[in-house]
Design a protein around this motif. Structure first.
Motif, mmCIF file in Angstrom:
data_model
loop_
_atom_site.group_PDB
_atom_site.id
_atom_site.type_symbol
_atom_site.label_atom_id
_atom_site.label_comp_id
_atom_site.label_asym_id
_atom_site.label_seq_id
_atom_site.Cartn_x
_atom_site.Cartn_y
_atom_site.Cartn_z
ATOM 1 N N ARG A 83 -29.475 5.980 -44.856
ATOM 2 C CA ARG A 83 -28.799 7.091 -44.182
ATOM 3 C C ARG A 83 -29.579 7.533 -42.946
ATOM 4 N N GLU A 84 -30.892 7.665 -43.124
ATOM 5 C CA GLU A 84 -31.716 8.159 -42.016
ATOM 6 C C GLU A 84 -31.647 7.228 -40.815
ATOM 7 N N LEU A 85 -31.679 5.922 -41.088
ATOM 8 C CA LEU A 85 -31.620 4.973 -39.982
ATOM 9 C C LEU A 85 -30.243 4.994 -39.322
ATOM 10 N N ALA A 86 -29.182 5.193 -40.118
ATOM 11 C CA ALA A 86 -27.838 5.291 -39.549
ATOM 12 C C ALA A 86 -27.758 6.442 -38.556
ATOM 13 N N ALA A 87 -28.254 7.606 -38.962
ATOM 14 C CA ALA A 87 -28.216 8.774 -38.082
ATOM 15 C C ALA A 87 -29.060 8.551 -36.835
ATOM 16 N N GLN A 88 -30.231 7.929 -37.002
ATOM 17 C CA GLN A 88 -31.136 7.705 -35.878
ATOM 18 C C GLN A 88 -30.541 6.720 -34.873
ATOM 19 N N VAL A 89 -29.974 5.621 -35.366
ATOM 20 C CA VAL A 89 -29.379 4.626 -34.483
ATOM 21 C C VAL A 89 -28.151 5.194 -33.781
ATOM 22 N N GLY A 90 -27.303 5.910 -34.534
ATOM 23 C CA GLY A 90 -26.112 6.496 -33.934
ATOM 24 C C GLY A 90 -26.444 7.435 -32.789
ATOM 25 N N GLU A 91 -27.462 8.254 -32.979
ATOM 26 C CA GLU A 91 -27.859 9.188 -31.927
ATOM 27 C C GLU A 91 -28.399 8.452 -30.708
ATOM 28 N N MET A 92 -29.178 7.395 -30.937
ATOM 29 C CA MET A 92 -29.727 6.650 -29.804
ATOM 30 C C MET A 92 -28.624 5.959 -29.017
ATOM 31 N N VAL A 93 -27.646 5.376 -29.712
ATOM 32 C CA VAL A 93 -26.537 4.726 -29.025
ATOM 33 C C VAL A 93 -25.757 5.738 -28.191
ATOM 34 N N ARG A 94 -25.543 6.924 -28.741
ATOM 35 C CA ARG A 94 -24.832 7.978 -27.982
ATOM 36 C C ARG A 94 -25.606 8.358 -26.724
ATOM 37 N N GLN A 95 -26.924 8.451 -26.833
ATOM 38 C CA GLN A 95 -27.736 8.818 -25.677
ATOM 39 C C GLN A 95 -27.687 7.734 -24.608
ATOM 40 N N PHE A 96 -27.739 6.490 -25.023
ATOM 41 C CA PHE A 96 -27.655 5.393 -24.059
ATOM 42 C C PHE A 96 -26.297 5.339 -23.362
ATOM 43 N N ALA A 97 -25.251 5.833 -24.030
ATOM 44 C CA ALA A 97 -23.885 5.738 -23.494
ATOM 45 C C ALA A 97 -23.489 6.930 -22.632
ATOM 46 N N LEU A 98 -24.384 7.878 -22.420
ATOM 47 C CA LEU A 98 -24.026 9.142 -21.769
ATOM 48 C C LEU A 98 -23.407 8.968 -20.385
ATOM 49 N N HIS A 99 -23.848 7.992 -19.607
ATOM 50 C CA HIS A 99 -23.384 7.852 -18.227
ATOM 51 C C HIS A 99 -22.302 6.783 -18.053
ATOM 52 N N LEU A 100 -21.843 6.214 -19.157
ATOM 53 C CA LEU A 100 -20.789 5.204 -19.059
ATOM 54 C C LEU A 100 -19.426 5.869 -18.885
ATOM 55 N N GLU A 101 -18.577 5.254 -18.106
ATOM 56 C CA GLU A 101 -17.209 5.744 -17.906
ATOM 57 C C GLU A 101 -16.219 4.600 -18.131
ATOM 58 N N PRO A 102 -15.268 4.774 -19.060
ATOM 59 C CA PRO A 102 -15.171 5.882 -19.993
ATOM 60 C C PRO A 102 -16.283 5.798 -21.037
#
Length: 420
Positions: A83-102
């Motif tokens: 669970r912990e790794l799922a949350a950690q990876v999900g957050e990192m992917v979201r951060q990397f995607a911040l400037h992508l459009e869409p």
């Protein structure tokens, strides 16, 4: 070499820079261009070497390039064991995607919490799904998740996901995926039996290793981690740990034990001795686990006493010390435990306590890792107990007893040998 030279688009290099990723690590330098070419990858790199960014950045770019006007069907699936790794990876992917459009929609799912919010989050679909196998199958059974359009599959901590404990769930998930897809398998260790299974699932994979070849059998440790082996009687380990913490003025320590009961007991004893300690294990609620980990990262706890739940994937920045209060079951587990320190170029210290009873097991770990640590005795804590005589057939040596995985294999073999 800057990230731009690896072929990443500006939106991703900017996001990486915002997160402090200025120069690619060796695994990132080698893996990112290969993944962008659409090839399968089996990546082996030491803990704390940036494996998540090595697959997340090119995954986002590949998905963006392949994106169609279809209704947010899952394009990338990232499987993790905890669970912990799922949350950690999900957050990192979201951060990397911040400037992508869409901006791609990232969903995270794991057990131990209500499934309803996760089902609600999947309304309208998701571009990237990060989760543990069991909960993902639950979502599929509830018709909340469809995986028939997945273009990229990632196994993070692949050796754990490919072993027998996850075999049934993994096979059921793989059966739901398109046969034509890109596969990315990453881990710090790939024992030979697990690697053989990985090879069956990969197609003309590029194998990337940025560590000593001994890591294939779990025989490596992060290069900046200093290891110490201290002999001590079993009933004096808590006192010795307190002594070492005071002498070394350690601010944060991750202490590994064998069982949930031991985690609670050792944490309570440390707390009674005026050390701010708490436990972390699978018997706690997800909320309690999340809170304990968050507070430890914020340096609000001196010690977290944990089972092997915290041995994989969890990233705690600048963690100075790891202690094996109880020895790990295997050489592979030892690699992952001590890999919680010495991350991202930082130095670290890993201490293992060896009791008379555990002496034979430590020698087995040393043999499998191809190492030999000098044995220390701390004045005032010299061991008085003698090692017990070996049991007939080696049954008394931890690591030679049949594990849960061994028993499952034996049961499967027995079932397969029965005539129909």
């Amino acid at each position: 070499m800057p990230f731009q030279a690896l072929g990443l688009v500006p939106a991703l290099t900017k996001a990486a820079a915002d997160l402090g990723f200025t120069t690619p690590t060796p695994i990132q330098t080698e893996a990112i261009p290969v993944i962008l070419e659409g090839k399968d990858v089996l990546g082996t790199a030491q803990t704390g070497s940036g494996k998540t960014a090595a697959y997340a950045l090119p995954l986002l770019q590949r998905l963006q390039q392949q994106k169609t006007a279809s209704n947010r069907r899952v394009g990338a699936l990232v499987l993790v064991p905890t669970r912990e790794l799922a949350a950690q990876v999900g957050e990192m992917v979201r951060q990397f995607a911040l400037h992508l459009e869409p901006r791609p929609k990232v969903a995270v799912a794991f057990g131990g919490v209500s499934i309803n919010p996760q089902m609600m989050a999947l309304r309208g679909g998701a571009d990237i799904m990060v989760g543990t196998p069991g909960r993902l199958l639950d979502l599929v059974s509830q018709n909340a998740l469809k995986l028939d359009a997945v273009q990229l599959l990632v196994l993070d901590e692949a050796d754990r996901l490919l072993d027998l404990g996850f075999a049934d769930e993994l096979q059921r998930l793989l059966a739901l995926l398109p046969r034509q897809r890109q596969n990315l398998f990453f881990s710090a260790t790939f024992p030979p039996d697990v690697q053989a299974l990985a090879n069956e699932l990969l197609h003309d994979a590029v194998r990337i290793e940025v560590m000593d070849a001994a890591c294939e059998t779990g025989a490596a440790s992060p290069p900046l981690v200093v290891q110490r082996l201290i002999e001590v009687d079993a009933d004096r380990r808590v006192q010795l740990l307190r002594h070492l913490m005071k002498e070394g003025q350690w601010e944060r320590v991750l202490v590994f034990v064998a069982t949930q009961y031991a985690a609670e007991r050792v944490a309570a004893k440390l707390h009674h001795g005026d050390i701010y300690a708490t436990s972390f294990h699978g018997g706690l609620s997800q909320g309690a686990r999340k809170q304990a980990l968050k507070e430890f990262k914020e340096k609000r706890w001196d010690v977290v006493v944990t089972t092997d739940l915290a041995a994989r994937g969890i990233d705690i920045a600048q963690l100075p010390v790891v202690v094996n209060f109880d020895l790990p079951r295997s050489a592979v587990d030892h690699v992952h435990r001590i890999g919680r320190t010495g991350r991202a170029g930082e130095g670290g210290l890993a201490i293992s306590f060896v009791t008379a009873e555990a002496d034979a097991h430590w020698r087995l770990i040393e043999k499998r890792q191809g190492m030999s640590l000098p044995r220390e005795q701390i004045p005032g804590f010299e061991p008085q107990q003698l090692a017990p005589p070996p049991a007939p057939g080696g049954g008394g040596i931890k690591g030679k007893r049949p594990s849960k995985k061994d028993k499952l294999r034996a049961a499967a073999a027995a079932t397969g040998s029965k005539s129909p």
